[in-house]
Design a protein around this motif. Structure first.
Motif, PDB file in Angstrom:
ATOM      1  N   PRO A  45      11.018   3.616  -9.050  1.00 38.62           N
ATOM      2  CA  PRO A  45       9.705   2.978  -9.189  1.00 38.62           C
ATOM      3  C   PRO A  45       9.675   1.823 -10.186  1.00 38.62           C
ATOM      4  O   PRO A  45       8.858   0.915 -10.051  1.00 38.62           O
ATOM      5  N   ASP A  46      10.578   1.828 -11.159  1.00 39.73           N
ATOM      6  CA  ASP A  46      10.559   0.754 -12.149  1.00 39.73           C
ATOM      7  C   ASP A  46      11.623  -0.319 -11.903  1.00 39.73           C
ATOM      8  O   ASP A  46      11.778  -1.232 -12.695  1.00 39.73           O
ATOM      9  N   GLN A  66       0.305  10.632   2.471  1.00 35.98           N
ATOM     10  CA  GLN A  66       0.728   9.291   2.078  1.00 35.98           C
ATOM     11  C   GLN A  66       1.165   8.418   3.252  1.00 35.98           C
ATOM     12  O   GLN A  66       1.184   7.191   3.116  1.00 35.98           O
ATOM     13  N   ASP A 109       9.070  12.731  -3.347  1.00 43.21           N
ATOM     14  CA  ASP A 109       7.946  13.646  -3.140  1.00 43.21           C
ATOM     15  C   ASP A 109       6.953  13.011  -2.159  1.00 43.21           C
ATOM     16  O   ASP A 109       5.818  12.699  -2.517  1.00 43.21           O
ATOM     17  N   ALA A 144       7.128  11.581  -7.826  1.00 47.38           N
ATOM     18  CA  ALA A 144       5.995  12.516  -7.830  1.00 47.38           C
ATOM     19  C   ALA A 144       4.935  11.972  -6.880  1.00 47.38           C
ATOM     20  O   ALA A 144       4.763  10.756  -6.751  1.00 47.38           O
ATOM     21  N   THR A 200       1.940  11.752  -7.238  1.00 49.48           N
ATOM     22  CA  THR A 200       0.933  10.968  -7.960  1.00 49.48           C
ATOM     23  C   THR A 200       1.448   9.636  -8.498  1.00 49.48           C
ATOM     24  O   THR A 200       0.695   8.892  -9.091  1.00 49.48           O
ATOM     25  N   ASP A 201       2.720   9.333  -8.280  1.00 49.05           N
ATOM     26  CA  ASP A 201       3.311   8.087  -8.764  1.00 49.05           C
ATOM     27  C   ASP A 201       3.242   7.045  -7.659  1.00 49.05           C
ATOM     28  O   ASP A 201       4.022   7.076  -6.703  1.00 49.05           O
ATOM     29  N   GLY A 202       2.326   6.102  -7.768  1.00 48.21           N
ATOM     30  CA  GLY A 202       2.097   5.126  -6.724  1.00 48.21           C
ATOM     31  C   GLY A 202       2.846   3.817  -6.869  1.00 48.21           C
ATOM     32  O   GLY A 202       2.643   2.900  -6.074  1.00 48.21           O
ATOM     33  N   ARG A 203       3.727   3.698  -7.855  1.00 44.12           N
ATOM     34  CA  ARG A 203       4.430   2.430  -8.070  1.00 44.12           C
ATOM     35  C   ARG A 203       5.268   2.013  -6.868  1.00 44.12           C
ATOM     36  O   ARG A 203       5.457   0.832  -6.595  1.00 44.12           O
ATOM     37  N   PHE A 237       9.736   7.989  -4.607  1.00 45.36           N
ATOM     38  CA  PHE A 237       8.453   8.470  -5.115  1.00 45.36           C
ATOM     39  C   PHE A 237       8.751   9.789  -5.823  1.00 45.36           C
ATOM     40  O   PHE A 237       8.749  10.842  -5.190  1.00 45.36           O
TER      41      PHE A 237
END
Length: 158
Positions: A54-55, A110, A105, A77, A79-82, A75
């Motif tokens: 994500p980063d 999604q 995840d 998690a 809840t991680d939308g990046r 992804f």
């Protein structure tokens, strides 16, 4: 990864995901962490793809990364939308035309939104049903914002 939705249906997956910190590479088609691909590692006996954390910055991806047949976005998690932004940047600003896969995840809820920003395959969580998850792509007839697919003239349907 055996719980794959591709082109709107459950599919067999020829690719093996290699996570950070895993040692020796197995034989076959591999999806390597971006840093390992950039450092020169390749699948010893098969095709090579790469995955973005994500980063990771998709705007800094070199041409050899964008020429791969498959790029995946992790992804870690639900809840991680990046990863949505990473996928959209790969499609829109970097013009990546290959298979764009969501990994990690990834859950049924999604899929419609991931598809809307340019993902076309989804390695959903192992404890979920791929056939049920594929149905999420037809849950909505239109998105709440302009999608990558609509801008490309491809519509929202798989």
């Amino acid at each position: 990864m055996h719980n794959l939705v591709k082109e709107g249906v459950p599919a067999e997956d020829a690719w093996q995901l290699v996570r950070e910190g895993e040692g020796e590479l197995p034989a076959g088609d591999l999806i390597l962490p971006l840093a390992r691909f950039v450092s020169g590692e390749r699948a010893p006996h098969g095709r090579t793809a790469a995955w973005f954390a994500p980063d990771d910055d998709p705007l800094a991806a070199a041409a050899d990364v964008l020429a791969l047949p498959l790029l995946a976005v992790d992804f870690p998690a639900f809840t991680d939308g990046r990863g949505y932004s990473v996928g959209r940047l790969l499609r829109e600003r970097r013009a990546f035309a290959g298979e764009l896969r969501a990994i990690g995840d990834v859950q049924r809820d999604q899929l419609h939104f991931l598809h809307q920003v340019g993902f076309d395959s989804f390695a959903i969580r192992a404890d979920l049903n791929a056939a049920d998850a594929a149905g999420a792509l037809a849950d909505f007839s239109a998105g709440c914002q302009t999608s990558w697919r609509r801008r490309q003239g491809r519509g929202l349907h798989v």
